[in-house]
Design a protein around this motif. Structure first.
Motif, PDB file in Angstrom:
ATOM      1  N   ARG A 179      -6.672 -51.698 -58.888  1.00  0.00           N
ATOM      2  CA  ARG A 179      -5.938 -51.097 -60.013  1.00  0.00           C
ATOM      3  C   ARG A 179      -5.313 -49.771 -59.607  1.00  0.00           C
ATOM      4  O   ARG A 179      -4.216 -49.428 -60.033  1.00  0.00           O
ATOM      5  N   GLU A 180      -5.992 -49.016 -58.771  1.00  0.00           N
ATOM      6  CA  GLU A 180      -5.472 -47.725 -58.322  1.00  0.00           C
ATOM      7  C   GLU A 180      -4.430 -47.869 -57.217  1.00  0.00           C
ATOM      8  O   GLU A 180      -3.775 -46.890 -56.859  1.00  0.00           O
ATOM      9  N   HIS A 181      -4.303 -49.073 -56.666  1.00  0.00           N
ATOM     10  CA  HIS A 181      -3.337 -49.328 -55.584  1.00  0.00           C
ATOM     11  C   HIS A 181      -2.513 -50.579 -55.891  1.00  0.00           C
ATOM     12  O   HIS A 181      -2.531 -51.547 -55.120  1.00  0.00           O
ATOM     13  N   PRO A 182      -1.783 -50.588 -56.999  1.00  0.00           N
ATOM     14  CA  PRO A 182      -1.045 -51.793 -57.393  1.00  0.00           C
ATOM     15  C   PRO A 182       0.030 -52.204 -56.391  1.00  0.00           C
ATOM     16  O   PRO A 182       0.451 -53.354 -56.367  1.00  0.00           O
ATOM     17  N   GLU A 183       0.435 -51.275 -55.521  1.00  0.00           N
ATOM     18  CA  GLU A 183       1.430 -51.616 -54.509  1.00  0.00           C
ATOM     19  C   GLU A 183       0.925 -52.699 -53.549  1.00  0.00           C
ATOM     20  O   GLU A 183       1.712 -53.418 -52.926  1.00  0.00           O
ATOM     21  N   LEU A 184      -0.387 -52.867 -53.447  1.00  0.00           N
ATOM     22  CA  LEU A 184      -0.961 -53.913 -52.588  1.00  0.00           C
ATOM     23  C   LEU A 184      -0.575 -55.303 -53.068  1.00  0.00           C
ATOM     24  O   LEU A 184      -0.535 -56.254 -52.284  1.00  0.00           O
ATOM     25  N   LEU A 185      -0.295 -55.419 -54.362  1.00  0.00           N
ATOM     26  CA  LEU A 185       0.060 -56.719 -54.920  1.00  0.00           C
ATOM     27  C   LEU A 185       1.463 -57.158 -54.524  1.00  0.00           C
ATOM     28  O   LEU A 185       1.855 -58.294 -54.789  1.00  0.00           O
ATOM     29  N   ASP A 186       2.205 -56.272 -53.842  1.00  0.00           N
ATOM     30  CA  ASP A 186       3.514 -56.666 -53.328  1.00  0.00           C
ATOM     31  C   ASP A 186       3.376 -57.685 -52.197  1.00  0.00           C
ATOM     32  O   ASP A 186       4.262 -58.496 -51.984  1.00  0.00           O
ATOM     33  N   THR A 187       2.257 -57.614 -51.470  1.00  0.00           N
ATOM     34  CA  THR A 187       2.073 -58.509 -50.319  1.00  0.00           C
ATOM     35  C   THR A 187       0.798 -59.340 -50.384  1.00  0.00           C
ATOM     36  O   THR A 187       0.603 -60.211 -49.546  1.00  0.00           O
ATOM     37  N   HIS A 188      -0.081 -59.057 -51.341  1.00  0.00           N
ATOM     38  CA  HIS A 188      -1.351 -59.775 -51.449  1.00  0.00           C
ATOM     39  C   HIS A 188      -1.586 -60.217 -52.889  1.00  0.00           C
ATOM     40  O   HIS A 188      -1.175 -59.544 -53.819  1.00  0.00           O
ATOM     41  N   SER A 189      -2.318 -61.305 -53.052  1.00  0.00           N
ATOM     42  CA  SER A 189      -2.706 -61.732 -54.391  1.00  0.00           C
ATOM     43  C   SER A 189      -4.034 -61.073 -54.762  1.00  0.00           C
ATOM     44  O   SER A 189      -4.760 -60.567 -53.897  1.00  0.00           O
ATOM     45  N   ILE A 190      -4.350 -61.085 -56.043  1.00  0.00           N
ATOM     46  CA  ILE A 190      -5.640 -60.562 -56.496  1.00  0.00           C
ATOM     47  C   ILE A 190      -6.766 -61.310 -55.797  1.00  0.00           C
ATOM     48  O   ILE A 190      -7.728 -60.707 -55.329  1.00  0.00           O
ATOM     49  N   ARG A 191      -6.664 -62.622 -55.693  1.00  0.00           N
ATOM     50  CA  ARG A 191      -7.710 -63.411 -55.019  1.00  0.00           C
ATOM     51  C   ARG A 191      -7.917 -62.958 -53.580  1.00  0.00           C
ATOM     52  O   ARG A 191      -9.042 -62.869 -53.110  1.00  0.00           O
ATOM     53  N   GLU A 192      -6.828 -62.677 -52.867  1.00  0.00           N
ATOM     54  CA  GLU A 192      -6.953 -62.216 -51.480  1.00  0.00           C
ATOM     55  C   GLU A 192      -7.646 -60.858 -51.418  1.00  0.00           C
ATOM     56  O   GLU A 192      -8.518 -60.643 -50.575  1.00  0.00           O
ATOM     57  N   LEU A 193      -7.258 -59.960 -52.296  1.00  0.00           N
ATOM     58  CA  LEU A 193      -7.830 -58.617 -52.289  1.00  0.00           C
ATOM     59  C   LEU A 193      -9.297 -58.610 -52.717  1.00  0.00           C
ATOM     60  O   LEU A 193     -10.052 -57.731 -52.337  1.00  0.00           O
ATOM     61  N   MET A 194      -9.696 -59.605 -53.500  1.00  0.00           N
ATOM     62  CA  MET A 194     -11.088 -59.708 -53.967  1.00  0.00           C
ATOM     63  C   MET A 194     -11.944 -60.584 -53.039  1.00  0.00           C
ATOM     64  O   MET A 194     -13.112 -60.824 -53.330  1.00  0.00           O
ATOM     65  N   ALA A 195     -11.391 -61.044 -51.924  1.00  0.00           N
ATOM     66  CA  ALA A 195     -12.078 -62.011 -51.061  1.00  0.00           C
ATOM     67  C   ALA A 195     -13.404 -61.503 -50.498  1.00  0.00           C
ATOM     68  O   ALA A 195     -14.273 -62.303 -50.159  1.00  0.00           O
ATOM     69  N   GLY A 196     -13.604 -60.217 -50.407  1.00  0.00           N
ATOM     70  CA  GLY A 196     -14.856 -59.671 -49.889  1.00  0.00           C
ATOM     71  C   GLY A 196     -15.971 -59.604 -50.914  1.00  0.00           C
ATOM     72  O   GLY A 196     -17.065 -59.134 -50.607  1.00  0.00           O
ATOM     73  N   ASN A 197     -15.721 -60.074 -52.120  1.00  0.00           N
ATOM     74  CA  ASN A 197     -16.718 -60.061 -53.186  1.00  0.00           C
ATOM     75  C   ASN A 197     -17.067 -61.491 -53.572  1.00  0.00           C
ATOM     76  O   ASN A 197     -16.231 -62.211 -54.110  1.00  0.00           O
TER      77      ASN A 197
END
Length: 154
Positions: A108-126
């Motif tokens: 949420r604090e880094h929404p720019e990450l969603l330009d190249t990654h999906s939420i599922r990808e960013l949450m993959a470590g959980n």
């Protein structure tokens, strides 16, 4: 060994054993039990905390490595941080929830990450063994739509 660091916005100095993990220091020495141990091997993300603003697995970090650094735990988040998770049915047993919430708030604090990654990808470590992830992904998406910051002011 004595170390000093910033914990949830406040300075902390304490005596530690060189073999202690940050997870153990937080839970047992500092009584911050929001951070959970899942696997103890850095695979599940239940113990996620921020170290200098980046999400890390506290079960893999020796406490001495946080000397003069900034650590933030799930206790640093506004209590409202869980509301999207409750609304979207993203929590069940709760073992993974603190780590999931910490990672979600980082996204949420880094929404720019969603330009190249999906939420599922960013949450993959959980890892979550209960929800099937749809509620988690929905809650992160909902929290991204909300306005305002997620952390309490120190």
């Amino acid at each position: 060994m004595e170390i000093s660091f910033i914990l949830n916005g406040s300075p902390v100095s304490l005596e530690i054993d060189l073999g202690h993990r940050l997870l153990d220091t937080l839970r047992y020495q500092l009584a911050l039990t929001g951070t959970k141990e899942g696997c103890g091997e850095g695979e599940c993300g239940a113990c996620t905390v921020y170290l200098d603003g980046l999400p890390v697995n506290s079960c893999l970090i020796p406490t001495y490595q946080v000397r003069e650094r900034r650590v933030e735990t799930v206790e640093s988040l506004d209590p409202g941080a869980l509301e999207p998770f409750e609304r979207c049915g993203a929590t069940q047993c709760g073992a993974c929830t603190p780590g999931v919430v910490m990672t979600a708030w980082w996204i949420r604090e880094h929404p720019e990450l969603l330009d190249t990654h999906s939420i599922r990808e960013l949450m993959a470590g959980n890892l979550c063994r209960c929800t099937g992830y749809d509620g988690i992904v929905d809650s992160v998406a909902e929290s991204l739509r909300e306005t305002g910051g997620g952390r309490r002011e120190p």
